[in-house]
Design a protein around this motif. Structure first.
Motif, PDB file in Angstrom:
ATOM      1  N   THR A  69      -2.521   3.813   8.244  1.00  7.51           N
ATOM      2  CA  THR A  69      -3.733   3.042   7.995  1.00  7.51           C
ATOM      3  C   THR A  69      -4.143   2.315   9.275  1.00  7.51           C
ATOM      4  O   THR A  69      -3.352   2.160  10.209  1.00  7.51           O
ATOM      5  CB  THR A  69      -3.506   2.008   6.883  1.00  7.51           C
ATOM      6  OG1 THR A  69      -2.493   1.078   7.331  1.00  7.51           O
ATOM      7  CG2 THR A  69      -3.034   2.687   5.601  1.00  7.51           C
ATOM      8  N   ASP A  70      -5.389   1.844   9.310  1.00 10.10           N
ATOM      9  CA  ASP A  70      -5.856   1.061  10.461  1.00 10.10           C
ATOM     10  C   ASP A  70      -4.996  -0.185  10.632  1.00 10.10           C
ATOM     11  O   ASP A  70      -4.695  -0.590  11.763  1.00 10.10           O
ATOM     12  CB  ASP A  70      -7.320   0.668  10.269  1.00 10.10           C
ATOM     13  CG  ASP A  70      -8.264   1.862  10.339  1.00 10.10           C
ATOM     14  OD1 ASP A  70      -7.832   2.918  10.850  1.00 10.10           O
ATOM     15  OD2 ASP A  70      -9.413   1.745   9.877  1.00 10.10           O
ATOM     16  N   GLU A  71      -4.581  -0.778   9.516  1.00 16.56           N
ATOM     17  CA  GLU A  71      -3.751  -1.979   9.566  1.00 16.56           C
ATOM     18  C   GLU A  71      -2.391  -1.669  10.191  1.00 16.56           C
ATOM     19  O   GLU A  71      -1.898  -2.426  11.039  1.00 16.56           O
ATOM     20  CB  GLU A  71      -3.568  -2.530   8.151  1.00 16.56           C
ATOM     21  CG  GLU A  71      -2.788  -3.833   8.093  1.00 16.56           C
ATOM     22  CD  GLU A  71      -2.519  -4.271   6.661  1.00 16.56           C
ATOM     23  OE1 GLU A  71      -2.845  -5.415   6.325  1.00 16.56           O
ATOM     24  OE2 GLU A  71      -1.953  -3.461   5.886  1.00 16.56           O
ATOM     25  N   GLN A  94       1.847  10.653   5.062  1.00 18.70           N
ATOM     26  CA  GLN A  94       0.800   9.643   4.941  1.00 18.70           C
ATOM     27  C   GLN A  94       0.196   9.377   6.307  1.00 18.70           C
ATOM     28  O   GLN A  94       0.925   9.152   7.275  1.00 18.70           O
ATOM     29  CB  GLN A  94       1.361   8.329   4.382  1.00 18.70           C
ATOM     30  CG  GLN A  94       1.918   8.433   2.973  1.00 18.70           C
ATOM     31  CD  GLN A  94       2.398   7.079   2.474  1.00 18.70           C
ATOM     32  OE1 GLN A  94       1.773   6.056   2.711  1.00 18.70           O
ATOM     33  NE2 GLN A  94       3.525   7.080   1.768  1.00 18.70           N
ATOM     34  N   GLN A 154       0.826  -1.213   0.000  1.00 15.08           N
ATOM     35  CA  GLN A 154       0.000   0.000   0.000  1.00 15.08           C
ATOM     36  C   GLN A 154       0.860   1.262   0.000  1.00 15.08           C
ATOM     37  O   GLN A 154       0.430   2.313  -0.468  1.00 15.08           O
ATOM     38  CB  GLN A 154      -0.903  -0.006   1.226  1.00 15.08           C
ATOM     39  CG  GLN A 154      -0.135  -0.014   2.551  1.00 15.08           C
ATOM     40  CD  GLN A 154      -1.027  -0.221   3.738  1.00 15.08           C
ATOM     41  OE1 GLN A 154      -2.008   0.486   3.883  1.00 15.08           O
ATOM     42  NE2 GLN A 154      -0.703  -1.184   4.598  1.00 15.08           N
TER      43      GLN A 154
END
Length: 675
Positions: free
Chosen positions: A342-344, A339, A329
Motif C-alpha cells: 500500500t502507499d502507507e 499483496q 489492513q
C-alpha cells in the motif's frame, strides 16, 4: 588497545569505548582463534533449522504454491515445470552456512586484516546490546557499504564475540568467482541477481526466502540498504525492495517484533580508492573473479590505517512504526497471497530506510584526513598541482575545522592531544593522493608509463581528476556533518536575505534539488532548516531571533567555508543544465549523455571556466538525471534504449532558481512540496 572518544558529539553523550580486536590477534595464534569454542546464544524462539530444512520450508510455502499456479496459467507451463524453475532459482540463491567454513574464513581473514590495517576498533557497548537483542527477536544488521571488506569484517567480529553469524545478501557476480564464491556461500552469503526487472518468479522466490529467514529467526540477516557499494564514499539514496521484504513479516503479524541494527563502518583508507576513482571517470569496472582477486594481492603491501565499526543501538521496528502504518489492513487478505504494498506501507519503508542511513552517517567517525581533504578541495587546482599549500596553513585551518566539526556534534577519530603529528601521519598514509615537499603539500598526479608522445591536455585533466576524485571521496566521509548548515549558508548567499521566511523556501528548494546527493528523511524539511539554524547559532556564526538570522563578525569565515563545500555540486549541476539546454538533443540516452557531459566539462576545465573535477564523475551526472526526473523536468521514455526527453523550459528555470535569478519571493516552494 582501547580508544575513548570523550565529548566528541554523536548520538550518545557518554564516553564511548572502542577496542582494537586485532591487538590480541597479533599476540596469539590465528589457528587457535579459528578453532576455539564458538558458543553463540541464538534467538530464543527459533526452532533448530538446517539450511536444507529452510529451503524446503520456502519451496513448500503456500505463497510459492500460489505463485506457481499463477505463473503456470500466465505462461502455459505446467505447475511442475514452474516448481522446478523455482528450485533452480533457490539453489542458485541460497546460502549454506557451515561452521567449518566460518573457522576457515576466521583464519584467513584474520591474517589478511593484520597485514592491511593497523587496528580494527569496535564499540563494546554496541556489541553487548546486539548480543542481547539477537536472543529476543529476529535481527536485521544494516551496515553502510564502502568496501568489499565490509561483510567480511562484520562476520569476523561476530565470530570473535560469540554472536550468531549472519546470512548476508550479496551480489550474484561474487557467486561466479571460482572457489571463493562457494567459500562465501558456506560462510553465509546468499546471492541476488542485480537485474531482476519484472521477473515475477524470481521476485517470489527471493521475497519468500528472505521472509522465511526472518519468520523463523534462522540467523541475523545482513543487507546493505544503500543497495550498492558507494563509489564516492558518501551515503547513497536507500533502496526499498529488500527493506520491504524484511519488514513484511512484522506488517503481517507473523512476528511480534523485528530488531534493526544500524552499523557504521569508517575507514582511514579503503582498498579500492584508486579503482573507484577510475570507475567514476568512465573506466569499466573489472569483473569479479578469483584471478582478479589474486592479482590484487599487491594491496597487502600497503597500509590502510585503522577501521572503526560502530554498532548502533538496536531499534524496535514495532516502536519505530507505531502510528505510521495500520497493520489491520493485512487481515483483510490471507497472508499467503501476494499483496501489492500500500502507499502507507511504501511511505513507512521509505521513511525507515532513510532513517537507517542517517543513523549510519551519524555513527561514523570522521578522520583528520577527511577534514584536510575538505580544505584542500576548496583551493584552485593549480595551487595543489603547481604551487603547493604551505603546511602550516593546512595545519592551522584543520585545527579550526576540527573545532567547527565538534561544535556541530560529530564523532571525530582524533587522539586527545592536538598536534601536527596527527596530520603528518594522515598525509603519510595517503601518499598516493598528496605529498609533502619543502614545507608544502601537493596533489600527486597519477603516474603513467613512459611514452613516445607527450600526453594531450585532455589526458592531463584525467590524470589530475583521478587524484582529485580520490580526495573527494575522503571529503565525502565528513560531508554529512556540513550539509544542512551548508544549504542554509548557500541560501543566505544566493537570496541575499536574512529573513527566515525567505530563506526557508530556498533551503527547501536546494534540499529538493540535491536529495540524490545527500540523505534527507522524507517530510522533515522544516526540521532540517531548524537544525541548520541551531548549528550555525551554536558555532557562533549567526544570531537568531524569531524572524531573522544576523551574521556575526566571526561568522563570515564559517559561512564562506560552508558555501564552498556546496559549490562543486552547484557548479556541476549548472554545467549539466547548460549542456541539456544548449548543446544536447531534446531526446537522448544515458549512454550518450555521460561521455558528452564529461567532454564538455573537460573543455571548460582546460579553459579555466570550470574549477571542479566533480563534474567529470559519472555518479554526479547520474544524480543530475535522477533529480531532473524527480522534478519532472526530464521524462524517461518507455523504450529499450533507456532514453530521456527534456523539458528545456523546466530545466532552465531550475538553473535560474539555483543561480538566484528568480527572487526567493517568486519560488512558490513550500516545505516538502514537489516543484
Amino acid at each position: 588497545m582501547k580508544r575513548t572518544y570523550r565529548d566528541l558529539g554523536g548520538a550518545s553523550p557518554e564516553d564511548e569505548e572502542f577496542v582494537d580486536i586485532l591487538e590480541e590477534r597479533r599476540r596469539s595464534s590465528d589457528l587457535a582463534f579459528a578453532f576455539r569454542t564458538f558458543s553463540p546464544h541464538p534467538y530464543k524462539a527459533a526452532p533448530p533449522c538446517s539450511t536444507a530444512e529452510l529451503n524446503r520450508a520456502v519451496l513448500e510455502s503456500q505463497y510459492l504454491r500460489y505463485v506457481a499456479k499463477e505463473v503456470a496459467v500466465e505462461t502455459g507451463m505446467s505447475v511442475e515445470k514452474v516448481r522446478e524453475a523455482m528450485m533452480g532459482i533457490l539453489d542458485e540463491m541460497s546460502q549454506n552456512l557451515q561452521l567449518g567454513f566460518i573457522r576457515l574464513m576466521g583464519y584467513i581473514v584474520g591474517k589478511v586484516f593484520k597485514r592491511l590495517f593497523s587496528g580494527i576498533f569496535v564499540n563494546l557497548e554496541g556489541l553487548g546490546m546486539l548480543q542481547q537483542a539477537a536472543q529476543e527477536s529476529p535481527v536485521i544488521l544494516m551496515p553502510n557499504h564502502r568496501s568489499y571488506v565490509d561483510f567480511l569484517v562484520l562476520s569476523y567480529i561476530l565470530f570473535s564475540y560469540d554472536i550468531p553469524i549472519p546470512v548476508i545478501a550479496a551480489g550474484m557476480p561474487l557467486a561466479g568467482m571460482k572457489i571463493v564464491g562457494e567459500i562465501l556461500r558456506r560462510s553465509g552469503a546468499f546471492y541476488i541477481r542485480r537485474a531482476i526487472g519484472s521477473d515475477k518468479l524470481y521476485w517470489a522466490v527471493l521475497s519468500e526466502y528472505v521472509r522465511m529467514i526472518v519468520r523463523k529467526g534462522y540467523a541475523p540477516l545482513e543487507f546493505y540498504v544503500e543497495g550498492f557499494r558507494s563509489r564516492t564514499l558518501k551515503a547513497l539514496t536507500p533502496k526499498f525492495g529488500m527493506m520491504h521484504m524484511v519488514l513484511e513479516p512484522f506488517f503481517k503479524g507473523e512476528v511480534h517484533d523485528i530488531t534493526v541494527v544500524p552499523i557504521s563502518i569508517s575507514y582511514d583508507r579503503v582498498l579500492e580508492e584508486s579503482l573507484l576513482a577510475h570507475e567514476l571517470l568512465g573506466v569499466p569496472k573489472p569483473k569479479e573473479s578469483t584471478m582478479g582477486l589474486l592479482k590484487a594481492s599487491r594491496v597487502l603491501q600497503e597500509n590502510y590505517g585503522s577501521m572503526h565499526v560502530n554498532f548502533g543501538r538496536p531499534l524496535s521496528v514495532r516502536q519505530l512504526c507505531e502510528g505510521k502504518i495500520n497493520r489491520c489492513q493485512y487481515n483483510l487478505i490471507p497472508r499467503d497471497l501476494p499483496q501489492k504494498p500500500t502507499d502507507e506501507a511504501q511511505a513507512c519503508v521509505s521513511w525507515l530506510a532513510h532513517l537507517m542511513v542517517r543513523i549510519q552517517e551519524e555513527g561514523s567517525l570522521i578522520s583528520p584526513w577527511s577534514l584536510m581533504a575538505s580544505l584542500l578541495l576548496q583551493l584552485p587546482a593549480t595551487v595543489l598541482t603547481e604551487d603547493g599549500l604551505p603546511w602550516h596553513q593546512l595545519v592551522e585551518k584543520t585545527l579550526w575545522l576540527r573545532k567547527l566539526v565538534l561544535d556541530f556534534g560529530a564523532r571525530l577519530n582524533w587522539p586527545e592531544h592536538v598536534s601536527d603529528s596527527v596530520m603528518s601521519s594522515a598525509v603519510a598514509l595517503h601518499h598516493s593522493i598528496v605529498c609533502r615537499k619543502a614545507g608544502r603539500v601537493y596533489l600527486v598526479e597519477e603516474q603513467e608509463p613512459e611514452r613516445r608522445h607527450p600526453i594531450s591536455p585532455e589526458e592531463a585533466v584525467m590524470r589530475t581528476a583521478t587524484a582529485a576524485l580520490m580526495l573527494v571521496s575522503h571529503r565525502n566521509q565528513a560531508l554529512y556533518v556540513f550539509v544542512r548548515p551548508a544549504l542554509l549558508a548557500t541560501a543566505i548567499r544566493i537570496t541575499k536575505s536574512t529573513q527566515k521566511g525567505e530563506l526557508l523556501p530556498f533551503f527547501c528548494f536546494l534540499r529538493d534539488v540535491f536529495s540524490n546527493e545527500f540523505i534527507f528523511i522524507p517530510g522533515r524539511s522544516s526540521q532540517d532548516f531548524e537544525e541548520a539554524c541551531c548549528l550555525l547559532k551554536k558555532c557562533g556564526a549567526v544570531h537568531i531571533n524569531q524572524e531573522e538570522l544576523t551574521v556575526s563578525d566571526t561568522g563570515l569565515e564559517v559561512l564562506s567555508f560552508l558555501q564552498d563545500m556546496l559549490k562543486p555540486f552547484i557548479d556541476s549541476y549548472q554545467l549539466m543544465f547548460r549542456y541539456i539546454c544548449e548543446e544536447g538533443d531534446p531526446v537522448f540516452s544515458e549512454k550518450e549523455f555521460l561521455p558528452a557531459v564529461r567532454n564538455l566539462a573537460t573543455k571548460l576545465i582546460l579553459s579555466g571556466e570550470l574549477h571542479t573535477y566533480e563534474a567529470l564523475s559519472s555518479d554526479t551526472q547520474k544524480n543530475v538525471l535522477a533529480a531532473l526526473r524527480r522534478l519532472e523536468a526530464v521524462a524517461k521514455l518507455k523504450s529499450d534504449g533507456n532514453e530521456y526527453k527534456v523539458n528545456r523550459v523546466a530545466v532552465r528555470r531550475i538553473g535560474e532558481m539555483l543561480s538566484g535569478k528568480i527572487p526567493p519571493q517568486n519560488l512558490q516552494v513550500t516545505p516538502d512540496a514537489r516543484l
